[in-house]
Design a protein around this motif. Structure first.
Motif, PDB file in Angstrom:
ATOM      1  N   LEU A   1      41.164 -30.418 -17.912  1.00  0.00           N
ATOM      2  CA  LEU A   1      40.552 -29.146 -18.340  1.00  0.00           C
ATOM      3  C   LEU A   1      39.766 -28.510 -17.206  1.00  0.00           C
ATOM      4  CD1 LEU A   1      38.913 -29.520 -21.881  1.00  0.00           C
ATOM      5  CD2 LEU A   1      40.919 -28.180 -21.259  1.00  0.00           C
ATOM      6  N   GLU A   2      39.020 -29.327 -16.474  1.00  0.00           N
ATOM      7  CA  GLU A   2      38.136 -28.838 -15.398  1.00  0.00           C
ATOM      8  C   GLU A   2      38.395 -29.663 -14.138  1.00  0.00           C
ATOM      9  OE1 GLU A   2      36.416 -26.209 -15.518  1.00  0.00           O
ATOM     10  OE2 GLU A   2      36.376 -25.812 -17.679  1.00  0.00           O
TER      11      GLU A   2
ATOM     12  N   VAL B   1      30.116 -34.164 -20.760  1.00  0.00           N
ATOM     13  CA  VAL B   1      30.787 -35.326 -20.170  1.00  0.00           C
ATOM     14  C   VAL B   1      29.814 -36.467 -19.885  1.00  0.00           C
ATOM     15  CG1 VAL B   1      32.596 -33.895 -19.145  1.00  0.00           C
ATOM     16  CG2 VAL B   1      30.581 -34.471 -17.781  1.00  0.00           C
TER      17      VAL B   1
ATOM     18  N   CYS C   1      39.383 -34.741 -19.439  1.00  0.00           N
ATOM     19  CA  CYS C   1      38.297 -33.857 -18.997  1.00  0.00           C
ATOM     20  C   CYS C   1      38.658 -33.184 -17.676  1.00  0.00           C
ATOM     21  CB  CYS C   1      36.994 -34.638 -18.819  1.00  0.00           C
ATOM     22  SG  CYS C   1      36.246 -35.191 -20.357  1.00  0.00           S
TER      23      CYS C   1
ATOM     24  N   GLY D   1      34.407 -37.400 -22.477  1.00  0.00           N
ATOM     25  CA  GLY D   1      33.654 -36.192 -22.794  1.00  0.00           C
ATOM     26  C   GLY D   1      33.937 -35.661 -24.177  1.00  0.00           C
TER      27      GLY D   1
ATOM     28  N   ARG E   1      34.777 -32.110 -26.131  1.00  0.00           N
ATOM     29  CA  ARG E   1      35.180 -30.708 -26.023  1.00  0.00           C
ATOM     30  C   ARG E   1      34.729 -29.981 -27.283  1.00  0.00           C
ATOM     31  NH1 ARG E   1      41.288 -28.358 -24.928  1.00  0.00           N
ATOM     32  NH2 ARG E   1      40.803 -26.186 -25.465  1.00  0.00           N
TER      33      ARG E   1
ATOM     34  N   THR F   1      26.522 -28.926 -29.121  1.00  0.00           N
ATOM     35  CA  THR F   1      26.209 -29.872 -28.045  1.00  0.00           C
ATOM     36  C   THR F   1      24.704 -30.047 -27.840  1.00  0.00           C
ATOM     37  OG1 THR F   1      26.825 -28.051 -26.561  1.00  0.00           O
ATOM     38  CG2 THR F   1      28.311 -29.897 -26.666  1.00  0.00           C
TER      39      THR F   1
ATOM     40  N   ASP G   1      34.780 -26.280 -28.635  1.00  0.00           N
ATOM     41  CA  ASP G   1      35.267 -24.921 -28.373  1.00  0.00           C
ATOM     42  C   ASP G   1      34.387 -23.845 -29.008  1.00  0.00           C
ATOM     43  OD1 ASP G   1      37.323 -25.853 -26.830  1.00  0.00           O
ATOM     44  OD2 ASP G   1      38.825 -25.805 -28.427  1.00  0.00           O
TER      45      ASP G   1
ATOM     46  N   SER H   1      34.192 -31.241 -32.886  1.00  0.00           N
ATOM     47  CA  SER H   1      34.157 -31.609 -31.470  1.00  0.00           C
ATOM     48  C   SER H   1      35.212 -32.685 -31.277  1.00  0.00           C
ATOM     49  CB  SER H   1      32.766 -32.103 -31.051  1.00  0.00           C
ATOM     50  OG  SER H   1      32.463 -33.348 -31.612  1.00  0.00           O
TER      51      SER H   1
ATOM     52  N   LEU I   1      32.060 -28.284 -22.462  1.00  0.00           N
ATOM     53  CA  LEU I   1      32.524 -29.654 -22.269  1.00  0.00           C
ATOM     54  C   LEU I   1      31.319 -30.509 -21.896  1.00  0.00           C
ATOM     55  CD1 LEU I   1      35.033 -31.560 -22.029  1.00  0.00           C
ATOM     56  CD2 LEU I   1      35.081 -30.969 -19.591  1.00  0.00           C
TER      57      LEU I   1
ATOM     58  N   VAL J   1      29.758 -26.774 -18.569  1.00  0.00           N
ATOM     59  CA  VAL J   1      29.858 -28.229 -18.447  1.00  0.00           C
ATOM     60  C   VAL J   1      28.446 -28.794 -18.469  1.00  0.00           C
ATOM     61  CG1 VAL J   1      30.494 -30.139 -16.921  1.00  0.00           C
ATOM     62  CG2 VAL J   1      32.035 -28.188 -17.170  1.00  0.00           C
TER      63      VAL J   1
END
Length: 393
Positions: free
Chosen positions: A141-142, A106, A138, A152, A154, A60, A156, A130, A104, A258
């Motif tokens: 997940l959150e 976003v 999103c 977004g 993701r 990211t 991992d 990704s 994540l 995030v």
């Protein structure tokens, strides 16, 4: 084994100047290879790691033009699980807060969504994993995310570590490995017969060594006695960071890191297992200023609130500002300089915590064999001395 050393018979094999995480990991790994290692720093374990959020975000954090750096970042990220386990053992069981929780990223508006889509395409071109998610996915997940989230990524494989715990564990590991620590700042490099030969500390102590590693973060360019053509081209880049605590009724507030670009500014929220929530970070070219400003705190809270509205209910426990060591191309300086016996391990900019395991391995290999591992080749400090000479031609 010590082919790169010119045995002086006095002093140590290696002097590491700087006791942040990069200096500490270098000293620990050098001592582990059997080198008599000395480290000089007025407050070892301090430095930028005390402020850093500790994201291990090779994917990211990818920026255009940094594809070579990506290879280094991914290689270091892959070493982290083993590194964390080894460090826990060497430090007498200290936990560095390594969490394989994922990240994540976003987007809040159409521009951010486009930017994120382009980042996703770049990640895919680089062979990275990704996954694109809708805004609804999103929030599934959150659940604390704002309703306005438009989509977004993701990832991992992007994890986290607690840099303060990392620094403390590295310091303990150095002490356990027999590294001699001088709690004073190096004031001047000693050069004998056109070779780095040690340093004079600000308390007057003279430390002689066969090899010197300059790992003083943003201060690396300020050591006196270094010939002008090998001065480390690093500058301080200010970063302000906030810490909030998540009381029991709100936990778990977020399950993973995030991050987002909000109106062109990067913001991230890193949840620690101990209930701390780290929000960062500004990026300011303000020289050596480490003032925490009302504007910096306001912007971080404003952007984080747009992302996760519930944060304004949380206690604000700490505000800090630190200095990242930026290089001209935002990539690290790893390896020998044009002055024999002087090596650099600095300029890590946003990636100091991420690159800690790999930097330790690279520097230990250089110090024991005189060779720089191939993966670190593109990050030689000499890439700038060549450019300097061309500009004078």
């Amino acid at each position: 084994m010590h082919s790169s050393r010119k045995g002086s018979g006095t002093g140590s094999d290696v002097l590491v100047i700087g006791g942040g995480i990069i200096g500490l990991v270098t000293a620990w790994r050098a001592a582990g290879r059997g080198l008599r290692t000395v480290l000089a720093d007025p407050s070892p374990g301090g430095g930028a790691a005390q402020v850093a959020a500790g994201m291990l975000a090779a994917v990211t954090e990818l920026h255009y033009g940094e594809e070579t750096l990506l290879g280094l970042n991914l290689a270091s990220a892959a070493r982290y699980p083993e590194f964390a386990a080894e460090l826990a053992q060497a430090s007498g069981g200290m936990d560095i807060g390594y969490r394989a929780c994922g990240t994540l990223a976003v987007a809040l508006d159409a521009d951010d969504r486009l930017h994120l889509r382009e980042l996703h395409a770049l990640q895919r071109r680089c062979g990275l994993e990704s996954e694109w998610l809708t805004g609804r996915e999103c929030r599934r997940l959150e659940p604390m995310l704002a309703p306005g989230v438009r989509g977004g990524l993701r990832v991992d494989g992007d994890h986290q570590v607690d840099p303060r715990r990392l620094a403390a564990a590295l310091l303990a590991a150095c002490e356990g490995a027999g590294v001699t620590i001088h709690r004073a700042a190096a004031k001047r490099l000693l050069v004998t017969a056109d070779r780095a030969a040690g340093a004079v500390l600000d308390d007057g102590t003279e430390l002689r060594a066969d090899q010197v590693v300059l790992a003083a973060g943003s201060l690396s360019g300020r050591l006196t006695g270094v010939p002008p053509e090998v001065v480390a081209p690093v500058r301080p880049v200010k970063g302000q960071v906030l810490r909030l605590s998540v009381p029991a009724p709100y936990a778990p507030f977020l399950s993973r890191t995030v991050r987002a670009v909000v109106r062109g500014s990067h913001v991230y929220l890193v949840p620690r297992e101990n209930g701390e929530l780290v929000i960062g970070a500004t990026s300011e070219e303000l020289g050596w200023d480490t003032t925490v400003t009302a504007g910096g705190v306001y912007e971080l809270l404003r952007d984080a609130h747009e992302l996760v509205p519930g944060i304004t209910e949380l206690p604000l426990t700490e505000t800090r500002a630190g200095l990242r060591p930026g290089s001209p191309d935002n990539a690290p300086l790893l390896g020998p300089t044009d002055l024999p016996g002087l090596h650099l391990a600095t300029g890590h900019y946003r990636n100091g915590v991420l690159l800690t395991p790999l930097t330790g391995d690279v520097m230990a290999e250089l110090l024991t064999t005189g060779e720089v591992p191939g993966i670190a080749g593109p990050f030689s400090p000499r890439r700038f001395s060549a450019a300097r000479q061309e500009s004078y031609a």
